[in-house]
Design a protein around this motif. Sequence first.
Motif, PDB file in Angstrom:
ATOM      1  N   ASP A 179      26.983  -6.211 -15.503  1.00 13.78           N
ATOM      2  CA  ASP A 179      28.048  -6.836 -14.464  1.00 13.78           C
ATOM      3  C   ASP A 179      27.599  -8.106 -13.791  1.00 13.78           C
ATOM      4  OD1 ASP A 179      30.622  -7.726 -14.067  1.00 13.78           O
ATOM      5  OD2 ASP A 179      31.140  -6.602 -12.541  1.00 13.78           O
ATOM      6  N   LEU A 180      26.708  -7.867 -12.777  1.00 14.32           N
ATOM      7  CA  LEU A 180      26.354  -8.601 -11.487  1.00 14.32           C
ATOM      8  C   LEU A 180      25.738  -9.711 -12.063  1.00 14.32           C
ATOM      9  CD1 LEU A 180      25.345  -6.359  -8.334  1.00 14.32           C
ATOM     10  CD2 LEU A 180      26.948  -8.002  -8.458  1.00 14.32           C
ATOM     11  N   ILE A 181      24.746  -9.097 -13.299  1.00 14.99           N
ATOM     12  CA  ILE A 181      24.079 -10.330 -14.454  1.00 14.99           C
ATOM     13  C   ILE A 181      24.592 -11.624 -14.913  1.00 14.99           C
ATOM     14  CG2 ILE A 181      22.519 -10.313 -15.789  1.00 14.99           C
ATOM     15  CD1 ILE A 181      21.088  -7.429 -15.398  1.00 14.99           C
ATOM     16  N   GLN A 182      26.014 -10.642 -14.879  1.00 18.66           N
ATOM     17  CA  GLN A 182      26.326 -11.593 -16.247  1.00 18.66           C
ATOM     18  C   GLN A 182      27.162 -13.083 -15.357  1.00 18.66           C
ATOM     19  OE1 GLN A 182      25.893 -12.488 -19.018  1.00 18.66           O
ATOM     20  NE2 GLN A 182      28.346 -13.714 -18.935  1.00 18.66           N
ATOM     21  N   SER A 183      27.757 -12.072 -13.560  1.00 14.40           N
ATOM     22  CA  SER A 183      28.620 -12.865 -12.721  1.00 14.40           C
ATOM     23  C   SER A 183      27.658 -13.825 -12.570  1.00 14.40           C
ATOM     24  CB  SER A 183      29.189 -11.754 -11.598  1.00 14.40           C
ATOM     25  OG  SER A 183      29.554 -11.316 -12.087  1.00 14.40           O
ATOM     26  N   ALA A 184      25.953 -13.332 -11.742  1.00 10.73           N
ATOM     27  CA  ALA A 184      25.193 -14.077 -11.269  1.00 10.73           C
ATOM     28  C   ALA A 184      24.840 -15.740 -12.836  1.00 10.73           C
ATOM     29  CB  ALA A 184      23.640 -13.930 -11.179  1.00 10.73           C
ATOM     30  N   TYR A 185      24.876 -14.971 -13.987  1.00 14.08           N
ATOM     31  CA  TYR A 185      24.582 -16.126 -14.870  1.00 14.08           C
ATOM     32  C   TYR A 185      25.608 -17.301 -14.838  1.00 14.08           C
ATOM     33  CZ  TYR A 185      22.509 -18.361 -19.025  1.00 14.08           C
ATOM     34  OH  TYR A 185      21.536 -18.664 -19.588  1.00 14.08           O
ATOM     35  N   LYS A 186      26.427 -17.055 -14.676  1.00 16.54           N
ATOM     36  CA  LYS A 186      27.999 -17.604 -15.064  1.00 16.54           C
ATOM     37  C   LYS A 186      28.404 -18.314 -13.643  1.00 16.54           C
ATOM     38  CE  LYS A 186      31.513 -14.428 -15.949  1.00 16.54           C
ATOM     39  NZ  LYS A 186      32.063 -13.616 -15.874  1.00 16.54           N
ATOM     40  N   ARG A 187      28.130 -18.108 -12.495  1.00 18.01           N
ATOM     41  CA  ARG A 187      27.927 -18.355 -11.314  1.00 18.01           C
ATOM     42  C   ARG A 187      26.831 -19.441 -11.512  1.00 18.01           C
ATOM     43  NH1 ARG A 187      30.023 -18.146  -6.368  1.00 18.01           N
ATOM     44  NH2 ARG A 187      30.657 -16.198  -6.888  1.00 18.01           N
ATOM     45  N   LEU A 188      25.966 -19.648 -11.752  1.00 14.80           N
ATOM     46  CA  LEU A 188      24.145 -20.471 -12.250  1.00 14.80           C
ATOM     47  C   LEU A 188      25.027 -21.451 -12.903  1.00 14.80           C
ATOM     48  CD1 LEU A 188      21.717 -21.143 -11.958  1.00 14.80           C
ATOM     49  CD2 LEU A 188      20.953 -19.635 -13.722  1.00 14.80           C
ATOM     50  N   ARG A 189      26.366 -21.624 -14.513  1.00 15.03           N
ATOM     51  CA  ARG A 189      26.153 -22.527 -15.126  1.00 15.03           C
ATOM     52  C   ARG A 189      27.681 -23.213 -14.736  1.00 15.03           C
ATOM     53  NH1 ARG A 189      21.954 -23.590 -16.616  1.00 15.03           N
ATOM     54  NH2 ARG A 189      20.671 -21.887 -17.662  1.00 15.03           N
ATOM     55  N   LEU A 230      30.757 -11.822 -23.852  1.00 17.67           N
ATOM     56  CA  LEU A 230      29.709 -11.495 -22.763  1.00 17.67           C
ATOM     57  C   LEU A 230      30.474 -10.510 -21.640  1.00 17.67           C
ATOM     58  CD1 LEU A 230      27.275 -14.803 -23.450  1.00 17.67           C
ATOM     59  CD2 LEU A 230      26.643 -11.873 -23.776  1.00 17.67           C
ATOM     60  N   ASP A 231      31.477 -11.379 -21.683  1.00 14.74           N
ATOM     61  CA  ASP A 231      32.502 -10.472 -20.070  1.00 14.74           C
ATOM     62  C   ASP A 231      32.838  -9.488 -20.271  1.00 14.74           C
ATOM     63  OD1 ASP A 231      32.852 -13.273 -18.835  1.00 14.74           O
ATOM     64  OD2 ASP A 231      34.196 -14.219 -20.057  1.00 14.74           O
ATOM     65  N   ARG A 232      33.147  -8.820 -21.522  1.00  9.51           N
ATOM     66  CA  ARG A 232      33.428  -7.360 -21.743  1.00  9.51           C
ATOM     67  C   ARG A 232      32.253  -6.826 -22.223  1.00  9.51           C
ATOM     68  NH1 ARG A 232      36.824  -6.433 -18.832  1.00  9.51           N
ATOM     69  NH2 ARG A 232      36.158  -8.323 -18.330  1.00  9.51           N
ATOM     70  N   CYS A 233      31.235  -7.299 -22.896  1.00  7.13           N
ATOM     71  CA  CYS A 233      30.276  -6.122 -22.802  1.00  7.13           C
ATOM     72  C   CYS A 233      28.707  -6.844 -22.351  1.00  7.13           C
ATOM     73  CB  CYS A 233      29.998  -6.389 -24.627  1.00  7.13           C
ATOM     74  SG  CYS A 233      31.187  -6.698 -25.465  1.00  7.13           S
ATOM     75  N   ASP A 234      29.314  -7.013 -20.562  1.00  5.64           N
ATOM     76  CA  ASP A 234      27.720  -6.983 -19.848  1.00  5.64           C
ATOM     77  C   ASP A 234      27.464  -5.808 -19.448  1.00  5.64           C
ATOM     78  OD1 ASP A 234      30.261  -6.441 -18.199  1.00  5.64           O
ATOM     79  OD2 ASP A 234      29.441  -8.598 -17.567  1.00  5.64           O
ATOM     80  N   SER A 235      28.213  -4.977 -18.995  1.00  7.62           N
ATOM     81  CA  SER A 235      27.276  -4.011 -19.235  1.00  7.62           C
ATOM     82  C   SER A 235      27.131  -2.781 -20.332  1.00  7.62           C
ATOM     83  CB  SER A 235      28.517  -2.858 -18.202  1.00  7.62           C
ATOM     84  OG  SER A 235      29.099  -2.676 -17.180  1.00  7.62           O
ATOM     85  N   TRP A 236      27.618  -2.913 -21.683  1.00  6.27           N
ATOM     86  CA  TRP A 236      27.137  -2.321 -22.801  1.00  6.27           C
ATOM     87  C   TRP A 236      25.440  -2.488 -23.010  1.00  6.27           C
ATOM     88  CZ3 TRP A 236      32.191  -3.279 -26.472  1.00  6.27           C
ATOM     89  CH2 TRP A 236      33.089  -2.430 -26.283  1.00  6.27           C
TER      90      TRP A 236
END
Length: 263
Positions: free
Chosen positions: A217-227, A243-249
């Motif tokens: 979840d943090l990986i996806q948050s960091a990536y979205k913040r970067l973009r 990608l928001d819903r499946c980031d942990s999966w």
Amino acid sequence: MKQRIVTGVLAGLAFAMLVVLGGWYYKGLLLILALIGFYEYIRLNGYPLRDPLALLGLIGMLAIAAPLQDMGLPRVPPETIVWSLMFALLAVTVLTKNRATLDGSALMLMGAVYVGFGFSAMMAVRGIEPGGLFLSALTFGAIWASDAGAYFVGKTVGRHKLWPAISPNKTIEGALGGVLLSLIVCLISALVAPEWISVGRALTIGIIASVAGQLGDLIQSAYKRLRGVKDSGKLLPGHGGVLDRCDSWLIVFPLLTLTGVLG
């Protein structure tokens, strides 16, 4: 909030039904999610689908995610697919005289591996015999329990920020609450169904699902913040994209299969 709850409940029920049905019902759904997720990924990086790097990445992702043997095709080792994709992407940079960039090639290779292996691992866990349905349900349950525990504990007693530069609302207390609830769910599952899983294995799933899931979840948050975007897509009203819903999966399932905890 009402829209978010209604969408979440309906989508959750539909997803659960397809997990139970298994076979191509579930595999087909995961392949559709993989296609949408990779499309979100290339859009996040500013690439149109017609770009040669994006098209190669899409083909490579599908080659990784798709159950080739179930489609009557020969099995191709994952390392062969990844190396071939890397070679093709690098070749395009040469053939286009660097109009297709090396950075773009690296992004597409990473996206194909990230999305492709994530959904492939979900199919692999569901296909375990016997017990694939139970193990899939347990893993998803552990991830969702971690999300719920982190949210409610964080809202109730959260005081210390976990990583404010990436996700300002997450707290250390919430993260620990997520781990605890995930472990409780897995422990109860093992006690109720000892014929399917041991306590030790269930607790291992619980800790990996929570810790790696929160990191995903943090990986996806960091990536979205970067973009500079709030959500990766708009597939589910109030919930964002795949990608928001499946980031942990996408992180948890490959870790469980690669480490041999599930498989």
